[in-house]
Design a protein around this motif. Structure first.
Motif, short mmCIF file in Angstrom:
data_model
loop_
_atom_site.label_atom_id
_atom_site.label_comp_id
_atom_site.label_asym_id
_atom_site.label_seq_id
_atom_site.Cartn_x
_atom_site.Cartn_y
_atom_site.Cartn_z
N MET A 59 0.84 -1.20 0.00
CA MET A 59 0.00 0.00 0.00
C MET A 59 0.88 1.24 0.00
O MET A 59 1.95 1.25 0.60
N ILE A 60 0.40 2.29 -0.65
CA ILE A 60 1.13 3.55 -0.67
C ILE A 60 0.49 4.53 0.31
O ILE A 60 -0.70 4.44 0.62
N ASP A 61 1.28 5.49 0.79
CA ASP A 61 0.74 6.54 1.65
C ASP A 61 -0.18 7.44 0.83
O ASP A 61 0.18 7.89 -0.27
N LEU A 62 -1.36 7.73 1.38
CA LEU A 62 -2.33 8.55 0.68
C LEU A 62 -2.69 9.83 1.44
O LEU A 62 -2.97 10.85 0.82
N ALA A 63 -2.72 9.78 2.75
CA ALA A 63 -3.07 10.97 3.54
C ALA A 63 -2.52 10.80 4.95
O ALA A 63 -2.29 9.67 5.41
N ARG A 64 -2.34 11.90 5.62
CA ARG A 64 -1.80 11.88 6.99
C ARG A 64 -2.37 13.08 7.74
O ARG A 64 -2.34 14.20 7.23
N SER A 65 -2.91 12.85 8.94
CA SER A 65 -3.51 13.95 9.68
C SER A 65 -3.66 13.53 11.14
O SER A 65 -2.98 12.60 11.60
N SER A 66 -4.56 14.19 11.87
CA SER A 66 -4.82 13.86 13.27
C SER A 66 -6.27 14.17 13.59
O SER A 66 -6.94 14.92 12.88
N VAL A 67 -6.76 13.59 14.68
CA VAL A 67 -8.16 13.75 15.08
C VAL A 67 -8.34 15.08 15.80
O VAL A 67 -7.63 15.38 16.76
N GLN A 68 -9.30 15.86 15.33
CA GLN A 68 -9.61 17.14 15.95
C GLN A 68 -10.77 16.97 16.94
O GLN A 68 -11.65 16.12 16.74
N THR A 69 -10.76 17.77 17.99
CA THR A 69 -11.81 17.65 19.01
C THR A 69 -13.20 17.80 18.42
O THR A 69 -14.13 17.08 18.77
N TRP A 70 -13.35 18.73 17.47
CA TRP A 70 -14.67 18.99 16.90
C TRP A 70 -15.14 17.85 15.98
O TRP A 70 -16.30 17.84 15.54
N GLU A 71 -14.26 16.88 15.70
CA GLU A 71 -14.66 15.72 14.90
C GLU A 71 -15.17 14.58 15.78
O GLU A 71 -15.56 13.53 15.27
N CYS A 72 -15.16 14.77 17.09
CA CYS A 72 -15.53 13.71 18.02
C CYS A 72 -16.96 13.91 18.52
O CYS A 72 -17.45 15.03 18.62
N ASP A 73 -17.61 12.81 18.84
CA ASP A 73 -19.01 12.86 19.26
C ASP A 73 -19.12 12.62 20.76
O ASP A 73 -18.12 12.63 21.50
N GLN A 74 -20.35 12.37 21.22
CA GLN A 74 -20.59 12.23 22.66
C GLN A 74 -19.97 10.97 23.24
O GLN A 74 -19.90 10.82 24.46
N MET A 75 -19.47 10.08 22.36
CA MET A 75 -18.79 8.88 22.84
C MET A 75 -17.32 9.13 23.11
O MET A 75 -16.59 8.25 23.57
N GLY A 76 -16.82 10.32 22.76
CA GLY A 76 -15.43 10.66 23.02
C GLY A 76 -14.46 10.17 21.97
O GLY A 76 -13.25 10.21 22.18
N HIS A 77 -14.99 9.72 20.81
CA HIS A 77 -14.09 9.29 19.74
C HIS A 77 -14.55 9.90 18.41
O HIS A 77 -15.65 10.43 18.30
N MET A 78 -13.68 9.81 17.41
CA MET A 78 -13.99 10.43 16.12
C MET A 78 -15.28 9.85 15.56
O MET A 78 -15.46 8.63 15.51
N ASN A 79 -16.16 10.74 15.12
CA ASN A 79 -17.46 10.31 14.60
C ASN A 79 -17.28 9.64 13.24
O ASN A 79 -16.40 9.99 12.46
N VAL A 80 -18.16 8.69 12.95
CA VAL A 80 -18.05 7.88 11.73
C VAL A 80 -18.02 8.72 10.46
O VAL A 80 -17.36 8.34 9.48
N GLN A 81 -18.70 9.86 10.44
CA GLN A 81 -18.72 10.66 9.21
C GLN A 81 -17.32 11.14 8.83
O GLN A 81 -17.00 11.26 7.64
N PHE A 82 -16.48 11.41 9.82
CA PHE A 82 -15.15 11.93 9.53
C PHE A 82 -14.19 10.83 9.07
O PHE A 82 -13.26 11.09 8.32
N TYR A 83 -14.43 9.59 9.54
CA TYR A 83 -13.68 8.48 8.96
C TYR A 83 -13.95 8.42 7.46
O TYR A 83 -13.03 8.24 6.64
N LEU A 84 -15.23 8.54 7.10
CA LEU A 84 -15.58 8.42 5.69
C LEU A 84 -15.05 9.61 4.88
O LEU A 84 -14.64 9.44 3.73
N GLU A 85 -15.02 10.79 5.49
CA GLU A 85 -14.45 11.95 4.80
C GLU A 85 -12.97 11.72 4.52
O GLU A 85 -12.47 12.02 3.42
N ARG A 86 -12.24 11.19 5.51
CA ARG A 86 -10.81 10.94 5.29
C ARG A 86 -10.60 9.87 4.22
O ARG A 86 -9.66 9.95 3.41
N ALA A 87 -11.46 8.85 4.21
CA ALA A 87 -11.35 7.82 3.17
C ALA A 87 -11.60 8.41 1.79
O ALA A 87 -10.94 8.02 0.81
N SER A 88 -12.55 9.34 1.70
CA SER A 88 -12.81 10.00 0.41
C SER A 88 -11.58 10.78 -0.05
O SER A 88 -11.23 10.77 -1.24
#
Length: 303
Positions: free
Chosen positions: A1-30
């Protein structure tokens, strides 16, 4: 596999469960799929010049390890299957320091006309280039709780009402949620479903996540089948139902409709668990809740 993107989890991307919300996983995959497309020669300049898009028509996602605020991550991937009009890509999100996979994305990307989404044939040179990025899908990226069988015929809103599926979301597609052709992005399909979950749980269990304290929930696996574009200004309505229930997991189905036409814009199913937010682990479904949920199973519900 090749490197495609690199970043970090932002607080505003997290939901009431305290982890990154599923929508932002999908945004990063896009984003990662966009970088992979550019490596193949189907970058934004080429796509704009030819009024074309590479757009997902079917996506399978597994969430393997939660990402908390501040976590660094990298996305790697390649092309798993090559067809004349489709590229099946595999993208993996890993923790940058440990290399542990956090999520996997297996996407069928259609080459299509941008405004109409009519299918087009990929240029031969791009198919040749794609061969250089071939990868195998590892075991942890394959389906576990869901089966990647052929999807059901596209349902209509009246079908959902006949099945008495729960009304869990309704809202308008806004301009900033769309791509350059005015079609809602994959992140925002997932965002709609994520926003629907508290309404769904409230209707079927009477629970309010804002008052639940220690107990929350998490998605383990998703599949989205994109039926037709949801466009800027469309009103989206979601109907949801329970497909199956196991010792710790539930499988929910969500049908997303254009309220004006009654046509499905997407169908999805998800494997989810209840989660102890202190111990950060899945917990069994209580017997009383299980008995209640079993009365709500919808026969033959599917994606």
């Amino acid at each position: 596999m090749i490197d495609l993107a690199r970043s970090s989890v932002q607080t505003w991307e997290c939901d009431q469960m305290g982890h990154m919300n599923v929508q932002f996983y999908l945004e990063r995959a896009s984003e990662a799929n966009g970088v992979l497309a550019a490596a193949i020669g189907l970058g934004p300049r080429y796509l704009r010049q030819h009024n074309a898009v590479l757009t997902p028509i079917d996506q399978h996602i597994r969430f393997l390890k939660e990402l908390r605020p501040g976590a660094p991550f990298v996305l790697k991937g390649g092309v798993a299957v090559i067809e004349k009009r489709l590229l099946h890509t595999y993208v993996e999100m890993q923790h940058s320091l440990t290399g542990e996979p956090s999520a996997t994305f297996f996407s069928a990307l259609a080459f299509a006309d941008g405004p109409t989404r009519a299918p087009k044939t990929l240029p031969n040179w791009s198919l040749d280039r794609a061969q250089s990025f071939r990868v195998d899908v590892p075991e942890h990226g394959r389906p576990r709780g869901l089966a990647l069988v052929a999807p059901r015929p596209s349902p209509m809103l009246r079908d959902a009402d006949q099945l008495k599926l729960a009304h869990t979301f309704q809202g308008q597609v806004l301009t900033h949620q769309c791509d350059r052709d005015g079609a809602m992005t994959p992140r925002n399909y997932m965002a709609r479903v994520s926003d629907a979950i508290p309404n769904l749980l409230g209707q079927v269990t009477g629970g309010d996540r804002s008052q639940s304290g220690r107990i929350g929930g998490a998605a383990l696996e998703y599949r989205f089948v994109y039926r037709r574009p949801a466009l800027d200004g469309d009103v989206i309505a979601i109907r949801s139902g329970l497909k199956s229930i196991g010792p710790k997991t539930y499988i929910w189905c969500h049908w997303l409709f254009d309220l004006d036409s009654g046509e499905a814009v997407a169908t999805a199913e998800a494997v989810a668990v209840s989660m102890d937010l202190v111990e950060r682990k899945a917990i069994p479904i209580p017997d009383a809740l299980r008995a209640h949920l079993e009365t709500m199973l919808v026969p033959d519900l599917s994606v």
